[in-house]
Design a protein around this motif. Structure first.
Motif, PDB file in Angstrom:
ATOM      1  N   GLU A 113       2.356  -2.776 -16.978  1.00 34.37           N
ATOM      2  CA  GLU A 113       3.778  -3.120 -16.878  1.00 34.37           C
ATOM      3  C   GLU A 113       4.515  -2.129 -15.990  1.00 34.37           C
ATOM      4  N   ALA A 114       4.131  -0.849 -16.095  1.00 36.67           N
ATOM      5  CA  ALA A 114       4.786   0.173 -15.261  1.00 36.67           C
ATOM      6  C   ALA A 114       4.503  -0.078 -13.777  1.00 36.67           C
ATOM      7  N   LEU A 115       3.267  -0.481 -13.473  1.00 35.95           N
ATOM      8  CA  LEU A 115       2.922  -0.773 -12.080  1.00 35.95           C
ATOM      9  C   LEU A 115       3.733  -1.960 -11.553  1.00 35.95           C
ATOM     10  N   VAL A 116       3.821  -3.005 -12.348  1.00 39.84           N
ATOM     11  CA  VAL A 116       4.583  -4.187 -11.925  1.00 39.84           C
ATOM     12  C   VAL A 116       6.062  -3.831 -11.744  1.00 39.84           C
ATOM     13  N   ASN A 117       6.602  -3.042 -12.655  1.00 38.70           N
ATOM     14  CA  ASN A 117       8.015  -2.653 -12.548  1.00 38.70           C
ATOM     15  C   ASN A 117       8.266  -1.817 -11.288  1.00 38.70           C
ATOM     16  N   THR A 118       7.306  -0.945 -10.968  1.00 38.57           N
ATOM     17  CA  THR A 118       7.451  -0.129  -9.749  1.00 38.57           C
ATOM     18  C   THR A 118       7.476  -1.013  -8.505  1.00 38.57           C
ATOM     19  N   LEU A 119       6.562  -1.982  -8.449  1.00 32.32           N
ATOM     20  CA  LEU A 119       6.534  -2.897  -7.308  1.00 32.32           C
ATOM     21  C   LEU A 119       7.821  -3.711  -7.234  1.00 32.32           C
TER      22      LEU A 119
ATOM     23  N   ARG B 283       0.828  -1.212   0.000  1.00 37.80           N
ATOM     24  CA  ARG B 283       0.000   0.000   0.000  1.00 37.80           C
ATOM     25  C   ARG B 283       0.860   1.258   0.000  1.00 37.80           C
ATOM     26  N   GLN B 284       1.989   1.201   0.695  1.00 37.17           N
ATOM     27  CA  GLN B 284       2.872   2.369   0.736  1.00 37.17           C
ATOM     28  C   GLN B 284       3.437   2.677  -0.648  1.00 37.17           C
ATOM     29  N   VAL B 285       3.824   1.622  -1.369  1.00 33.21           N
ATOM     30  CA  VAL B 285       4.353   1.833  -2.727  1.00 33.21           C
ATOM     31  C   VAL B 285       3.266   2.387  -3.641  1.00 33.21           C
ATOM     32  N   LEU B 286       2.063   1.805  -3.557  1.00 30.17           N
ATOM     33  CA  LEU B 286       0.968   2.298  -4.405  1.00 30.17           C
ATOM     34  C   LEU B 286       0.583   3.723  -4.035  1.00 30.17           C
TER      35      LEU B 286
ATOM     36  N   GLU C  91       2.472   6.054  -3.371  1.00 30.53           N
ATOM     37  CA  GLU C  91       3.413   6.996  -3.988  1.00 30.53           C
ATOM     38  C   GLU C  91       3.143   7.158  -5.479  1.00 30.53           C
ATOM     39  N   THR C  92       2.158   6.397  -5.993  1.00 29.26           N
ATOM     40  CA  THR C  92       1.810   6.486  -7.414  1.00 29.26           C
ATOM     41  C   THR C  92       0.421   7.091  -7.562  1.00 29.26           C
ATOM     42  N   SER C  93      -0.051   7.155  -8.806  1.00 27.44           N
ATOM     43  CA  SER C  93      -1.407   7.667  -9.054  1.00 27.44           C
ATOM     44  C   SER C  93      -2.469   6.631  -8.725  1.00 27.44           C
ATOM     45  N   LEU C  94      -2.048   5.427  -8.299  1.00 33.68           N
ATOM     46  CA  LEU C  94      -2.996   4.339  -8.004  1.00 33.68           C
ATOM     47  C   LEU C  94      -3.206   4.183  -6.508  1.00 33.68           C
ATOM     48  N   ARG C  95      -3.080   5.253  -5.765  1.00 37.50           N
ATOM     49  CA  ARG C  95      -3.180   5.159  -4.310  1.00 37.50           C
ATOM     50  C   ARG C  95      -4.582   4.735  -3.859  1.00 37.50           C
TER      51      ARG C  95
ATOM     52  N   THR D 275      -7.441  -2.216  -9.474  1.00 39.41           N
ATOM     53  CA  THR D 275      -7.070  -0.884  -9.937  1.00 39.41           C
ATOM     54  C   THR D 275      -8.080  -0.386 -10.949  1.00 39.41           C
ATOM     55  N   PRO D 276      -8.077   0.929 -11.248  1.00 39.30           N
ATOM     56  CA  PRO D 276      -8.847   1.402 -12.408  1.00 39.30           C
ATOM     57  C   PRO D 276      -8.320   0.712 -13.672  1.00 39.30           C
ATOM     58  N   GLU D 277      -9.062   0.821 -14.753  1.00 41.52           N
ATOM     59  CA  GLU D 277      -8.668   0.130 -15.974  1.00 41.52           C
ATOM     60  C   GLU D 277      -7.298   0.633 -16.452  1.00 41.52           C
ATOM     61  N   LEU D 278      -6.381  -0.311 -16.668  1.00 42.62           N
ATOM     62  CA  LEU D 278      -5.013   0.015 -17.060  1.00 42.62           C
ATOM     63  C   LEU D 278      -4.729  -0.482 -18.471  1.00 42.62           C
ATOM     64  N   SER D 279      -3.972   0.305 -19.222  1.00 41.35           N
ATOM     65  CA  SER D 279      -3.483  -0.175 -20.522  1.00 41.35           C
ATOM     66  C   SER D 279      -2.357  -1.170 -20.252  1.00 41.35           C
ATOM     67  N   GLU D 280      -1.899  -1.831 -21.292  1.00 42.19           N
ATOM     68  CA  GLU D 280      -0.822  -2.810 -21.124  1.00 42.19           C
ATOM     69  C   GLU D 280       0.442  -2.136 -20.597  1.00 42.19           C
ATOM     70  N   ALA D 281       0.733  -0.928 -21.126  1.00 43.24           N
ATOM     71  CA  ALA D 281       1.929  -0.202 -20.689  1.00 43.24           C
ATOM     72  C   ALA D 281       1.802   0.234 -19.226  1.00 43.24           C
ATOM     73  N   GLU D 282       0.603   0.682 -18.839  1.00 39.40           N
ATOM     74  CA  GLU D 282       0.391   1.118 -17.446  1.00 39.40           C
ATOM     75  C   GLU D 282       0.508  -0.071 -16.492  1.00 39.40           C
TER      76      GLU D 282
END
Length: 302
Positions: free
Chosen positions: A100-106, A66-69, A71-75, A91-98
């Motif tokens: 992947e970005a979320l997974v990379n951040t985690l 939750r702390q990592v999320l 810090e993003t727009s997906l709080r 999460t809200p509906e995410l594109s494929e790139a979004e």
């Protein structure tokens, strides 16, 4: 402990308080619907979104996720722990790139992980869920009205139904006013509070029915006051027990149970109030206006 409170004398005060709360909620829902396109702050169960299930290779707590999320727009997305080191992210509906970005951040913040599934929950499912919830409410209310009308009397059924509508409207208004996210747990809470509230109301109505047989020469208002007062200790202790449990769940429970607990807490308080201060006085009003006074208030015993 015996109470001698005159509920019928102040019934118009109760009506005014309830009407004010309902109007505030309706205004809030109307403003939100006009400005934001929805009367309530709907979660992805209704609006659609993504459901990701991830498993970390090392121990990770839900607070860290939750702390990592945060810090993003997906709080605002919901996090639920499935198994050890496994988490469900709504999460809200995410594109494929979004996605992947979320997974990379985690992965960067919390270490290596594996994506077990990434499913999109479409808006069609959300609309179906909304319609099913509304149908469940309508069918439930209709069946309760039919049952109470047969078991007690029609005016008892109408009064109980209006008290339930009162409870639901105030709870919806509370969530709209404070912009609390509504999800499928909220629907479950609404259905649960309807069951709780109608049970409390039926207890009062049953006592009124018994008192009508005993207090044959007393005015209906006196019979109702007596019935509410002799049931008041039971009503207060039952409600207090439920409220204490819900407060514990709200304060100490997980994030995923907070919406359910809060909706039930608001609904329990409102339902307890409406059983004594709204449903029974409404029955009195119906009997005075459209019934045949005191004699018609004496239903047949079944």
């Amino acid at each position: 402990m015996k109470f001698q409170l005159d509920f019928m004398k102040y019934r118009r005060v109760y009506y005014a308080v309830s009407l004010a709360l309902i109007i505030v909620g309706l205004i809030s829902m109307a403003v939100r619907d006009f400005t934001q396109g929805s009367a309530l702050n709907l979660g992805i169960d209704f609006t659609g979104g993504n459901l990701l299930q991830v498993e970390f290779k090392q121990p990770v707590s839900i607070e860290q996720v939750r702390q990592v999320l945060g810090e993003t727009s997906l709080r605002s997305c919901r996090v639920q722990q499935a198994e050890a080191n496994q988490f469900l992210l709504r999460t809200p509906e995410l594109s494929e790139a979004e996605g992947e970005a979320l997974v990379n951040t985690l992965r960067q913040k919390l270490g290596d992980l594996e994506v077990l599934r990434n499913e999109k929950v479409g808006a069609v499912i959300g609309r179906e869920l909304t319609l099913n919830a509304l149908w469940a409410l309508v069918i439930g209310w209709a069946l309760m009205l039919a049952y109470i009308s047969v078991r007690f009397q029609f005016y008892f059924g109408v009064a109980a139904l209006l008290a339930l509508v009162h409870d639901v409207l105030i709870t919806l208004g509370f969530f709209s006013l404070f912009q609390i996210e509504v999800d499928s747990a909220f629907v479950a809470a609404i259905l649960t509070l309807i069951g709780y509230s109608i049970n409390d109301t039926i207890v009062i109505f049953d006592r009124i029915r018994e008192s009508l047989r005993i207090m044959r020469k007393s005015p209906l208002s006196e019979v109702i006051n007596f019935s509410i007062n002799v049931s008041l200790v039971r009503t207060i202790t039952t409600a207090a027990t439920v409220i204490i449990v819900l407060l514990c769940l709200l304060l100490l429970g997980g994030q995923t149970t907070k919406t359910f607990a809060l909706a039930l807490l608001v609904g329990t308080i409102t339902g307890t109030y409406s059983s004594d201060c709204i449903a029974s006085p409404l029955y009195y009003e119906f009997q005075q206006r459209w019934g045949q006074g005191r004699s018609a208030a004496r239903p047949a015993y079944r």
